[in-house]
Enzyme design. Structure first.
Site, mmCIF file in Angstrom:
data_model
loop_
_atom_site.group_PDB
_atom_site.id
_atom_site.type_symbol
_atom_site.label_atom_id
_atom_site.label_comp_id
_atom_site.label_asym_id
_atom_site.label_seq_id
_atom_site.Cartn_x
_atom_site.Cartn_y
_atom_site.Cartn_z
ATOM 1 C CG ASP A 5 -1.865 1.503 0.997
ATOM 2 O OD1 ASP A 5 -2.702 1.534 -0.223
ATOM 3 O OD2 ASP A 5 -2.066 1.977 2.576
ATOM 4 C CB SER A 6 0.024 4.791 -0.378
ATOM 5 O OG SER A 6 -0.910 4.426 0.169
ATOM 6 C CE1 TYR B 94 2.212 5.200 -3.997
ATOM 7 C CE2 TYR B 94 0.866 3.553 -4.351
ATOM 8 C CZ TYR B 94 2.194 3.775 -4.090
ATOM 9 O OH TYR B 94 3.185 3.079 -4.387
ATOM 10 N N GLY B 95 -2.915 8.549 -3.498
ATOM 11 C CA GLY B 95 -4.300 9.206 -4.324
ATOM 12 C C GLY B 95 -4.415 10.456 -5.171
ATOM 13 C CB CYS C 289 -3.091 0.137 -1.892
ATOM 14 S SG CYS C 289 -3.153 2.369 -2.942
ATOM 15 C CG ASN C 290 -9.130 0.617 -2.618
ATOM 16 O OD1 ASN C 290 -10.613 -0.514 -2.699
ATOM 17 N ND2 ASN C 290 -8.918 0.496 -1.118
ATOM 18 C CB THR C 291 -4.507 4.443 -5.004
ATOM 19 O OG1 THR C 291 -6.164 4.968 -4.125
ATOM 20 C CG2 THR C 291 -4.742 6.049 -6.151
ATOM 21 C CD GLU D 162 -0.332 6.820 6.451
ATOM 22 O OE1 GLU D 162 1.093 7.034 6.590
ATOM 23 O OE2 GLU D 162 -0.633 5.989 5.397
ATOM 24 C CB CYS E 222 -9.236 4.824 0.917
ATOM 25 S SG CYS E 222 -7.349 4.950 0.950
ATOM 26 C CB THR E 223 -6.699 -0.011 2.191
ATOM 27 O OG1 THR E 223 -5.297 0.464 1.859
ATOM 28 C CG2 THR E 223 -7.104 -1.126 1.586
ATOM 29 C CG HIS E 224 -5.042 4.979 4.650
ATOM 30 N ND1 HIS E 224 -4.035 4.681 3.202
ATOM 31 C CD2 HIS E 224 -3.793 5.194 5.768
ATOM 32 C CE1 HIS E 224 -2.487 4.202 3.706
ATOM 33 N NE2 HIS E 224 -2.578 5.741 4.562
HETATM 34 N N1 DGL Z 1 -4.829 3.259 0.419
HETATM 35 C C1 DGL Z 1 -4.915 3.680 -0.733
HETATM 36 C C2 DGL Z 1 -5.633 3.113 -0.542
HETATM 37 O O1 DGL Z 1 -6.309 2.069 -0.475
HETATM 38 C C3 DGL Z 1 -4.538 5.190 -0.680
HETATM 39 C C4 DGL Z 1 -3.652 5.768 0.043
HETATM 40 C C5 DGL Z 1 -3.591 7.256 -0.602
HETATM 41 O O2 DGL Z 1 -2.146 6.820 -0.688
HETATM 42 O O3 DGL Z 1 -3.637 8.567 -1.443
HETATM 43 O O4 DGL Z 1 -6.705 4.384 -1.540
#
Ligand code: DGL
Length: 275
Positions: free
Chosen positions: A15-16, A47-48, A78-80, A158, A192-194
């Site tokens: 993931d990011s 990443y988003g 990571c979804n992105t 984060e 988003c996994t966050h």
């Molecule tokens: N956790 C990531 C996701 O699932 C991305 C968060 C990010 O880096 O913007 O999309």
């Protein structure tokens, strides 16, 4: 599907940042004997907000680093990165199986509310690419879908600020944005996994009847099915090993990551790597 038949090799997960640990946790609970290597690309988070070209490059570099650990399967937690790079990575990695989190997340939402109205909370890039819209529509053509970018929630996760006034008011602001045209959701997808880290704040801001779903458990179930079908499930009886890698800020990664793995971590538990 043909996989790498050495069952003791690790599963690679990336993931990011710390968000993908929500998926790693579910994989560990489902498959406690598997060895796992997790990479959080904290140096380049988020990443988003980046372009698809940059996200694809980051995802390819993170994968290359995990390949040095001789992984038997890759999970893009990571979804992105899943939205941008799943197809490319599947081709590059064959015959090693590669799994993203968007399809399992869409599947969980459709199972929770068939024919429902789904509000997808995700990063800007995931929304821009319409990843959930496509995945949900393919599973349930009757579903109604709205996608809301919520980039600040990544920073809150984060930072470890997942409860309290600040988290509550930012979550409510995004939900207001998403629903001001009258869209009434009966499911909220944590796309988003966050965002599972903010589940309490999100659940508290919506009616009890709204299902709040994420991709962690469905992804873990698909990992299990995939390894079973390739004859690659770990056969040992001992708990699997966990290797944690991050590209920056290992002390912060350990502090926040430990909170959601439910295990106290120190910076010594996290290896600093360059990609
Ligand atoms: N956790 C990531 C996701 O699932 C991305 C968060 C990010 O880096 O913007 O999309």
């Amino acid at each position: 599907m043909t996989g790498n038949n050495n069952s003791s090799l690790p599963i690679g997960v990336f993931d990011s940042g710390v968000g993908g640990l929500t998926v790693l946790k579910a994989i560990r609970e489902t498959l406690p004997h598997e060895n796992l290597v997790y990479l959080g690309d904290t140096a380049r988070l988020p990443y988003g907000t980046k372009s698809p070209e940059s996200i694809a490059r980051y995802a390819t570099q993170a994968t290359a680093k995990l390949l040095l650990h001789d992984i038997k399967m890759l999970v893009i937690a990571c979804n992105t990165a899943s939205a941008v790079a799943l197809d490319v990575l599947k081709k590059q990695m064959a015959p090693i199986p590669v799994l993203g989190v968007v399809e399992p997340g869409a599947r969980a939402a459709v199972a929770a509310r068939p024919g429902g109205s789904h509000l997808v909370l995700a990063t800007e890039a995931t929304v821009r690419l319409g990843a959930y819209r496509r995945a949900i529509s393919a599973l349930d053509p009757k579903a109604r879908i709205k996608e809301q970018p919520c980039e600040l929630l990544v920073s809150l996760a984060e930072e470890g600020w997942t409860e309290g006034d600040i988290a509550d008011s930012i979550v409510r602001r995004y939900l207001h944005e998403a629903q001001k045209d009258g869209f009434e959701a009966d499911s909220i997808i944590l796309g988003c996994t966050h965002f599972p880290l903010l589940r309490n704040a999100i659940s508290a801001a919506v009616a009890d009847t709204v299902a709040v779903v994420d991709s962690a458990n469905t992804t873990a179930a698909v990992v299990q099915q995939t390894l079973r079908s390739t004859g690659s499930l770990a056969t040992g009886r001992d708990p699997g090993t966990l290797t944690l890698l991050a590209t920056d800020g290992i002390a912060r990664f350990a502090r926040v990551g430990g909170q959601f793995l439910g295990t106290a971590l120190t910076a010594d538990d996290v290896h600093l790597v360059d990609l």
